[in-house]
Design a protein around this motif. Sequence first.
Motif, mmCIF file in Angstrom:
data_model
loop_
_atom_site.group_PDB
_atom_site.id
_atom_site.type_symbol
_atom_site.label_atom_id
_atom_site.label_comp_id
_atom_site.label_asym_id
_atom_site.label_seq_id
_atom_site.Cartn_x
_atom_site.Cartn_y
_atom_site.Cartn_z
ATOM 1 N N MET A 21 20.523 -20.165 -23.395
ATOM 2 C CA MET A 21 21.334 -19.113 -24.015
ATOM 3 C C MET A 21 20.610 -17.771 -23.878
ATOM 4 S SD MET A 21 22.806 -18.908 -27.923
ATOM 5 C CE MET A 21 23.684 -20.458 -27.712
ATOM 6 N N PRO A 22 21.323 -16.706 -23.509
ATOM 7 C CA PRO A 22 20.678 -15.399 -23.331
ATOM 8 C C PRO A 22 20.051 -14.879 -24.624
ATOM 9 C CG PRO A 22 22.882 -15.424 -22.376
ATOM 10 C CD PRO A 22 22.753 -16.671 -23.188
ATOM 11 N N LYS A 23 19.010 -14.064 -24.447
ATOM 12 C CA LYS A 23 18.352 -13.426 -25.583
ATOM 13 C C LYS A 23 18.633 -11.929 -25.541
ATOM 14 C CE LYS A 23 14.519 -16.730 -25.926
ATOM 15 N NZ LYS A 23 13.036 -16.896 -25.906
ATOM 16 N N TYR A 24 18.822 -11.349 -26.719
ATOM 17 C CA TYR A 24 19.115 -9.921 -26.821
ATOM 18 C C TYR A 24 18.105 -9.262 -27.766
ATOM 19 C CZ TYR A 24 23.567 -10.850 -24.515
ATOM 20 O OH TYR A 24 24.530 -11.223 -23.605
ATOM 21 N N ALA A 25 17.558 -8.153 -27.302
ATOM 22 C CA ALA A 25 16.645 -7.362 -28.134
ATOM 23 C C ALA A 25 17.459 -6.319 -28.888
ATOM 24 C CB ALA A 25 15.589 -6.686 -27.273
ATOM 25 N N TYR A 26 17.135 -6.141 -30.150
ATOM 26 C CA TYR A 26 17.906 -5.185 -30.947
ATOM 27 C C TYR A 26 16.982 -4.259 -31.737
ATOM 28 C CZ TYR A 26 16.807 -8.109 -35.023
ATOM 29 O OH TYR A 26 16.150 -8.799 -36.009
ATOM 30 N N LYS A 27 17.498 -3.072 -31.983
ATOM 31 C CA LYS A 27 16.925 -2.144 -32.952
ATOM 32 C C LYS A 27 17.979 -1.950 -34.030
ATOM 33 C CE LYS A 27 13.980 0.507 -29.783
ATOM 34 N NZ LYS A 27 13.709 1.861 -29.208
ATOM 35 N N ALA A 28 17.528 -1.983 -35.280
ATOM 36 C CA ALA A 28 18.483 -1.881 -36.379
ATOM 37 C C ALA A 28 17.816 -1.231 -37.582
ATOM 38 C CB ALA A 28 19.013 -3.270 -36.747
ATOM 39 N N LEU A 29 18.638 -0.807 -38.526
ATOM 40 C CA LEU A 29 18.154 -0.227 -39.773
ATOM 41 C C LEU A 29 18.346 -1.236 -40.894
ATOM 42 C CD1 LEU A 29 19.673 3.381 -39.503
ATOM 43 C CD2 LEU A 29 17.355 2.647 -38.913
ATOM 44 N N ASN A 30 17.306 -1.392 -41.729
ATOM 45 C CA ASN A 30 17.436 -2.306 -42.861
ATOM 46 C C ASN A 30 17.990 -1.567 -44.076
ATOM 47 O OD1 ASN A 30 15.308 -0.789 -43.827
ATOM 48 N ND2 ASN A 30 13.767 -2.366 -43.455
ATOM 49 N N LYS A 31 18.021 -2.226 -45.221
ATOM 50 C CA LYS A 31 18.616 -1.634 -46.420
ATOM 51 C C LYS A 31 17.845 -0.415 -46.908
ATOM 52 C CE LYS A 31 20.599 -6.011 -48.017
ATOM 53 N NZ LYS A 31 20.617 -7.036 -49.095
ATOM 54 N N GLU A 32 16.537 -0.374 -46.606
ATOM 55 C CA GLU A 32 15.729 0.777 -47.022
ATOM 56 C C GLU A 32 15.810 1.932 -46.032
ATOM 57 O OE1 GLU A 32 14.461 -2.346 -47.008
ATOM 58 O OE2 GLU A 32 14.663 -2.640 -49.177
ATOM 59 N N GLY A 33 16.538 1.726 -44.926
ATOM 60 C CA GLY A 33 16.663 2.770 -43.921
ATOM 61 C C GLY A 33 15.559 2.772 -42.892
ATOM 62 N N HIS A 34 14.721 1.724 -42.877
ATOM 63 C CA HIS A 34 13.630 1.633 -41.913
ATOM 64 C C HIS A 34 14.102 0.914 -40.649
ATOM 65 C CE1 HIS A 34 10.913 1.650 -45.704
ATOM 66 N NE2 HIS A 34 11.287 2.875 -45.360
ATOM 67 N N GLU A 35 13.590 1.366 -39.516
ATOM 68 C CA GLU A 35 13.968 0.743 -38.252
ATOM 69 C C GLU A 35 13.189 -0.550 -38.048
ATOM 70 O OE1 GLU A 35 14.911 2.802 -34.196
ATOM 71 O OE2 GLU A 35 12.812 2.177 -34.126
ATOM 72 N N VAL A 36 13.882 -1.594 -37.638
ATOM 73 C CA VAL A 36 13.251 -2.879 -37.346
ATOM 74 C C VAL A 36 13.636 -3.291 -35.931
ATOM 75 C CG1 VAL A 36 13.181 -3.631 -39.750
ATOM 76 C CG2 VAL A 36 15.188 -4.137 -38.363
#
Length: 231
Positions: free
Chosen positions: A1-16
């Motif tokens: 199954m393909p893997k996808y890299a993501y950037k996202a913001l959590n509830k505190e507004g920090h990038e993960v």
Amino acid sequence: MPKYAYKALNKEGHEVFGIVQAESQALAINDVRTLGLYPTSVREARKSDERRARREKRGLSELYIGGVKNKEIVVMTRQLSTLIDAGLPLLRSLNVLIAQLKPCKLRDILREISADIQSGSTFSEALAKHPKQFDRLFVNMVRAGEVGGMLEVVLSRLAVFMERREALKRRVKGALIYPIAVIVIATGIVGFLLVKVVPVFADIFHEFGGELPAPTQFLIAAGDFMVYNWW
């Protein structure tokens, strides 16, 4: 199954950053959202992304050369004391400091401390995991502040203590520079006299003949030793 890299913001507004497995990009975006994150970028993962994701999981998003300066610890301690004194909870205060810091080792350490506190550890227990940055005095003082319910006061006093300690170190170093410089210069002058000047006078004394005083013989012997053994 393909893997996808993501950037996202959590509830505190920090990038993960992380990696998910999904059959398509749309499903990957949906999986990220189910984690309680707001995705800002999702793409197919590369090998470098997997290494970065492992570092992120350990709380080491970047690799930095060198350690944390004492001045950074002092500033962080004073700011944390101010935030707690203003009524912010400890965890919220740490997240505020993390958001303000540029990418550096101290920010990663604070992230690890924040994660430990969220996992149930006390602040002093989380600090004790980083003995290179927070010594036993710092940890024990924080523990006393936690028990006594006066953490902001203890942190403020720790900041003052560390500032005075650093000022004392600077004064001691400054005071030692002058005598060390004098000793080095004096040693150089004495060495020059023994190697260049004393041998000339020794030849003159030998031409005159007679027995030389003991101090003079000692100087000549020292000059010969410097010339034939060290020079």
